[in-house]
Design a protein around this motif. Structure first.
Motif, PDB file in Angstrom:
ATOM      1  N   GLN A 151       0.817  -1.206   0.000  1.00  0.00           N
ATOM      2  CA  GLN A 151       0.000   0.000   0.000  1.00  0.00           C
ATOM      3  C   GLN A 151       0.856   1.264   0.000  1.00  0.00           C
ATOM      4  OE1 GLN A 151      -2.865   0.301   3.262  1.00  0.00           O
ATOM      5  NE2 GLN A 151      -4.440   0.826   1.767  1.00  0.00           N
ATOM      6  N   LEU A 152       1.970   1.244   0.740  1.00  0.00           N
ATOM      7  CA  LEU A 152       2.840   2.417   0.799  1.00  0.00           C
ATOM      8  C   LEU A 152       3.767   2.510  -0.416  1.00  0.00           C
ATOM      9  CD1 LEU A 152       3.857   2.490   4.584  1.00  0.00           C
ATOM     10  CD2 LEU A 152       2.293   4.040   3.386  1.00  0.00           C
ATOM     11  N   GLY A 153       3.999   1.396  -1.085  1.00  0.00           N
ATOM     12  CA  GLY A 153       4.871   1.402  -2.258  1.00  0.00           C
ATOM     13  C   GLY A 153       4.180   1.848  -3.524  1.00  0.00           C
ATOM     14  N   LEU A 154       2.850   1.750  -3.541  1.00  0.00           N
ATOM     15  CA  LEU A 154       2.076   2.153  -4.706  1.00  0.00           C
ATOM     16  C   LEU A 154       1.406   3.498  -4.463  1.00  0.00           C
ATOM     17  CD1 LEU A 154       0.391  -1.258  -5.647  1.00  0.00           C
ATOM     18  CD2 LEU A 154       2.358  -0.170  -6.760  1.00  0.00           C
ATOM     19  N   ALA A 155       1.075   4.188  -5.544  1.00  0.00           N
ATOM     20  CA  ALA A 155       0.418   5.486  -5.455  1.00  0.00           C
ATOM     21  C   ALA A 155      -0.952   5.338  -4.794  1.00  0.00           C
ATOM     22  CB  ALA A 155       0.276   6.101  -6.843  1.00  0.00           C
ATOM     23  N   ASP A 156      -1.471   6.452  -4.305  1.00  0.00           N
ATOM     24  CA  ASP A 156      -2.803   6.450  -3.687  1.00  0.00           C
ATOM     25  C   ASP A 156      -3.824   5.824  -4.629  1.00  0.00           C
ATOM     26  OD1 ASP A 156      -1.923   7.647  -1.392  1.00  0.00           O
ATOM     27  OD2 ASP A 156      -2.388   9.694  -2.060  1.00  0.00           O
ATOM     28  N   ASN A 157      -4.705   5.007  -4.068  1.00  0.00           N
ATOM     29  CA  ASN A 157      -5.794   4.354  -4.803  1.00  0.00           C
ATOM     30  C   ASN A 157      -5.317   3.287  -5.786  1.00  0.00           C
ATOM     31  OD1 ASN A 157      -7.803   5.957  -3.525  1.00  0.00           O
ATOM     32  ND2 ASN A 157      -7.367   7.632  -4.956  1.00  0.00           N
ATOM     33  N   LYS A 158      -4.026   2.921  -5.709  1.00  0.00           N
ATOM     34  CA  LYS A 158      -3.528   1.830  -6.550  1.00  0.00           C
ATOM     35  C   LYS A 158      -3.449   0.513  -5.777  1.00  0.00           C
ATOM     36  CE  LYS A 158      -3.164   3.554 -10.600  1.00  0.00           C
ATOM     37  NZ  LYS A 158      -3.942   2.981 -11.737  1.00  0.00           N
ATOM     38  N   CYS A 159      -3.738   0.579  -4.482  1.00  0.00           N
ATOM     39  CA  CYS A 159      -3.854  -0.634  -3.669  1.00  0.00           C
ATOM     40  C   CYS A 159      -4.998  -0.414  -2.691  1.00  0.00           C
ATOM     41  CB  CYS A 159      -2.555  -0.930  -2.927  1.00  0.00           C
ATOM     42  SG  CYS A 159      -2.662  -2.389  -1.837  1.00  0.00           S
ATOM     43  N   LEU A 160      -6.118  -1.070  -2.940  1.00  0.00           N
ATOM     44  CA  LEU A 160      -7.304  -0.928  -2.095  1.00  0.00           C
ATOM     45  C   LEU A 160      -7.468  -2.194  -1.261  1.00  0.00           C
ATOM     46  CD1 LEU A 160      -9.768   0.565  -4.758  1.00  0.00           C
ATOM     47  CD2 LEU A 160      -8.202   1.789  -3.223  1.00  0.00           C
ATOM     48  N   ILE A 161      -7.702  -2.022   0.031  1.00  0.00           N
ATOM     49  CA  ILE A 161      -7.820  -3.162   0.940  1.00  0.00           C
ATOM     50  C   ILE A 161      -9.212  -3.220   1.544  1.00  0.00           C
ATOM     51  CG2 ILE A 161      -6.924  -4.264   3.030  1.00  0.00           C
ATOM     52  CD1 ILE A 161      -4.255  -2.952   2.528  1.00  0.00           C
ATOM     53  N   TYR A 162      -9.854  -4.382   1.407  1.00  0.00           N
ATOM     54  CA  TYR A 162     -11.169  -4.634   2.002  1.00  0.00           C
ATOM     55  C   TYR A 162     -11.024  -5.813   2.950  1.00  0.00           C
ATOM     56  CZ  TYR A 162     -12.903  -1.691  -1.812  1.00  0.00           C
ATOM     57  OH  TYR A 162     -13.127  -0.647  -2.685  1.00  0.00           O
ATOM     58  N   LYS A 163     -11.597  -5.691   4.134  1.00  0.00           N
ATOM     59  CA  LYS A 163     -11.438  -6.733   5.163  1.00  0.00           C
ATOM     60  C   LYS A 163     -12.744  -7.501   5.352  1.00  0.00           C
ATOM     61  CE  LYS A 163      -7.980  -4.043   7.706  1.00  0.00           C
ATOM     62  NZ  LYS A 163      -7.900  -2.928   6.748  1.00  0.00           N
ATOM     63  N   GLY A 164     -12.615  -8.816   5.556  1.00  0.00           N
ATOM     64  CA  GLY A 164     -13.793  -9.628   5.807  1.00  0.00           C
ATOM     65  C   GLY A 164     -13.528 -11.092   5.533  1.00  0.00           C
ATOM     66  N   LYS A 165     -14.550 -11.907   5.778  1.00  0.00           N
ATOM     67  CA  LYS A 165     -14.464 -13.341   5.503  1.00  0.00           C
ATOM     68  C   LYS A 165     -15.290 -13.732   4.285  1.00  0.00           C
ATOM     69  CE  LYS A 165     -13.525 -14.743  10.286  1.00  0.00           C
ATOM     70  NZ  LYS A 165     -13.945 -15.621  11.407  1.00  0.00           N
TER      71      LYS A 165
END
Length: 253
Positions: A68-82
């Motif tokens: 997430q920190l290595g890619l530009a903003d909005n180029k790595c989106l994280i969603y949490k869940g099962k």
């Protein structure tokens, strides 16, 4: 008794001072890996979408924040869940239904990611972030994932995450998988080379402070040094991986 109360009265009311945290990676400054991040955040055409199992967030040595920190903003989106999507997953259902979305998952119908059209084409590359059993459970409980075009990585790369035991020799961490996928899809080795540097920094610090390198479960089993009995699930995974490697080798010849 008076001495006991005196001791208790000397306990400070304020909590003890915490170690200084890095403002970016949120890790204690002494174990910060931000020095390994790319000089400038990378801006691929495609976007990484991580579907993260809740247990993964609790791991202190996880690699998703590096991505997430290595890619530009909005180029790595994280969603949490099962299971996915859920009402709280803003915009995720729309992303998963887009025709340029692909799921990186080693199913029988998965195609080589390099077979995708890459000329000025951006993709949403979906990865399931968790252990292999967790990833299988998320996939099984998320029917929408079954409808997405599935792709796989064919690579000879081995994991640099040497302080964590991998199931098989070919397993890569979430960070390494995403970096390899972007490098292959966008035909640019800088993603493979630059994104994984924080992982090298992390592993080197751990090794310098008493950690030991870990061989994969597959290696330990083959050398008869694995300390536990092999379950059916692991045995099936190892066999599936070996069959896949054999098939790719035969295709090359």
């Amino acid at each position: 008794m008076d001495e006991v109360w005196e001791d208790l009265s000397n306990i400070p009311a304020d909590p003890p001072e915490m170690r200084e945290l890095c403002k970016d990676c949120k890790r204690p400054a002494v174990v910060c890996w931000c020095s390994g991040l790319p000089p400038e955040r990378l801006k691929p055409q495609s976007t990484i979408i991580l579907l993260q199992h809740p247990a993964e967030e609790k791991r202190c040595l996880r690699t998703a924040p590096m991505l997430q920190l290595g890619l530009a903003d909005n180029k790595c989106l994280i969603y949490k869940g099962k299971k996915f999507p859920q009402p709280r997953h803003e915009a995720l259902e729309n992303i998963l239904n887009q025709p340029n979305t692909v799921l990186l998952y080693p199913s029988k119908t998965a195609i080589d990611i390099r077979a995708l059209e890459s000329n000025n084409e951006s993709y949403n590359i979906v990865l399931i972030d968790g252990t292999w059993p967790q990833a299988k459970a998320i996939y099984a409980s998320s029917p929408i994932l079954h409808k997405i075009k599935q792709v796989k990585l064919i690579t000879s790369s081995t994991s640099s995450y040497i302080i964590r035991t991998q199931p098989t020799e070919g397993c890569l961490s979430t960070l390494e998988t995403a970096a390899e996928a972007l490098s292959q899809l966008e035909n640019d080795p800088k993603y493979r080379e630059q994104l994984v540097q924080p992982l090298h920094v992390l592993c080197q610090y751990q090794l310098d402070n008493g950690a030991v390198t870990h061989q994969s479960k597959e290696f330990l089993i083959k050398t008869k040094t694995y300390p536990k009995l092999i379950g059916k699930r692991l045995s099936k995974l190892l066999q599936s991986t070996n069959d896949c490697i054999l098939k790719e080798t035969m295709n090359k010849h």
